[in-house]
Write an enzyme that holds these catalytic residues in place. Structure first.
Site, short mmCIF file in Angstrom:
data_model
loop_
_atom_site.label_atom_id
_atom_site.label_comp_id
_atom_site.label_asym_id
_atom_site.label_seq_id
_atom_site.Cartn_x
_atom_site.Cartn_y
_atom_site.Cartn_z
N ALA A 9 0.82 -1.22 0.00
CA ALA A 9 0.00 0.00 0.00
C ALA A 9 0.85 1.27 0.00
O ALA A 9 0.35 2.35 0.30
CB ALA A 9 -0.95 -0.01 1.19
N ASN A 86 -3.07 -7.30 -1.94
CA ASN A 86 -2.87 -6.43 -3.11
C ASN A 86 -1.42 -6.41 -3.59
O ASN A 86 -1.16 -6.12 -4.75
CB ASN A 86 -3.33 -5.02 -2.72
N TYR A 152 2.18 -14.79 -14.66
CA TYR A 152 1.27 -13.91 -13.92
C TYR A 152 -0.17 -14.37 -14.06
O TYR A 152 -0.92 -14.43 -13.07
CB TYR A 152 1.45 -12.49 -14.45
N VAL A 153 -0.56 -14.72 -15.29
CA VAL A 153 -1.96 -15.11 -15.54
C VAL A 153 -2.32 -16.35 -14.72
O VAL A 153 -3.39 -16.42 -14.10
CB VAL A 153 -2.19 -15.36 -17.05
N LYS A 156 -2.68 -15.46 -10.98
CA LYS A 156 -3.95 -14.76 -10.69
C LYS A 156 -5.13 -15.74 -10.83
O LYS A 156 -6.12 -15.63 -10.09
CB LYS A 156 -4.13 -13.58 -11.64
#
Ligand code: NAP
Length: 245
Positions: A9, A86, A152-153, A156
């Site tokens: 963050a 996140n 990455y795909v 996720k």
């Protein structure tokens, strides 16, 4: 005051998610691994509007650091009620034949291992209190299958599937797990992004514009709220209609 941990963050989407949660009355632990100035600026901004926030420096991919980090948050603010997963490290893109297992593991560390270890650290307490929220920040790439990005795909995608399993397992105990799935949302790291690429992207967005970090943050704030207590196991795409269901 309920306590939110927002990982990663110190800038980008996480900084705005932290800010909006602060405005909504959450005490916010602003997690980061490196950028102390960035995290302090987010904390000061929340405090400046009457909110409560602390910087929480620990790497989410370091199992021991997670435990120490959560202890420090508990001491400063109280036990965590909401985890927003996140944080992300570098997201290298490369052709399939240049990818290695390690390039996949690097992404899985952020999007599967870190959320798992954070949840396991708080779950006994959440179970005792019969409450708790997990919001995982996914990506539309799972639906789109972006090429040269299998590392990455797939991570996720694993994050989404894992969220669904956790949601069913934890719903009877009053704990919800959801995914907020952004489209391309320009943040600091996109400052030098190719304008033509951005225009081409907008051409594929039915809403006809790029999304803003606030679009993501407002969705997180809603899913974290009491009003969303009957929503679990869902993926909310925040991408102007670029992917449907
Ligand atoms: N922006 C987009 O277009 C977009 C689209 C779809 C999905 N997403 C997802 O949204 C999330 C945020 O993306 P973003 O674009 O805002 O990323 P970003 O601007 O690169 O920010 C990443 C954040 O993660 C922190 N971080 C890095 N390594 C860490 C670690 N080991 N432990 C804790 N924190 C760490 C960074 O802070 P430090 O450097 O201080 O550690 C930074 O605050 C990611 O999960 C991303 O996959 C973004």
């Amino acid at each position: 005051m309920k306590v939110a941990l927002v990982t990663g963050a110190s800038r980008g989407l996480g900084a705005v998610i932290a800010r909006e949660l602060g405005s909504a009355g959450w005490a916010v632990a602003v997690n980061y691994a490196n950028d102390t100035d960035g995290a302090n600026a987010v904390v000061e901004r929340i405090r400046g509007t009457g909110g409560t926030a602390i910087p929480a420096k620990f790497s989410v991919i370091d199992s021991e650091a997670i435990k120490r980090g959560l202890d420090a948050i508990r001491t400063a603010l109280g036990p965590v009620d909401l985890i927003v997963n996140n944080a992300t490290g570098p997201q290298p893109q490369m052709p399939l034949m240049e990818q290695s297992w390690l390039t996949y593991v690097d992404q899985l560390e952020f999007f599967v291992k870190a959320p798992l270890e954070l949840l396991q650290a708080v779950l006994p307490d959440w179970r005792a209190r019969r409450s708790g929220r997990v919001i995982n920040i996914g990506s539309e790439v799972v639906e789109l299958g972006n090429p040269n990005f299998g590392n990455y795909v797939s991570a996720k995608g694993a994050m989404l599937a894992m969220s669904r399993s956790w949601a069913r397992e934890l719903a009877p105990e009053g704990i919800t797990v959801n995914v907020v799935s952004p489209g391309w949302i320009p943040v600091e790291r996109h400052a030098s992004a190719d304008k033509a690429a951005m225009q081409a992207y907008i051409g594929e967005v039915p809403a006809g514009r790029m999304g803003s970090p606030e679009d993501i943050a407002h969705t997180v704030v809603f899913l974290a709220s009491e009003q969303a207590s009957f929503i679990t196991g869902q993926k909310v795409a925040v991408n102007g209609g670029r992917t449907l269901l």
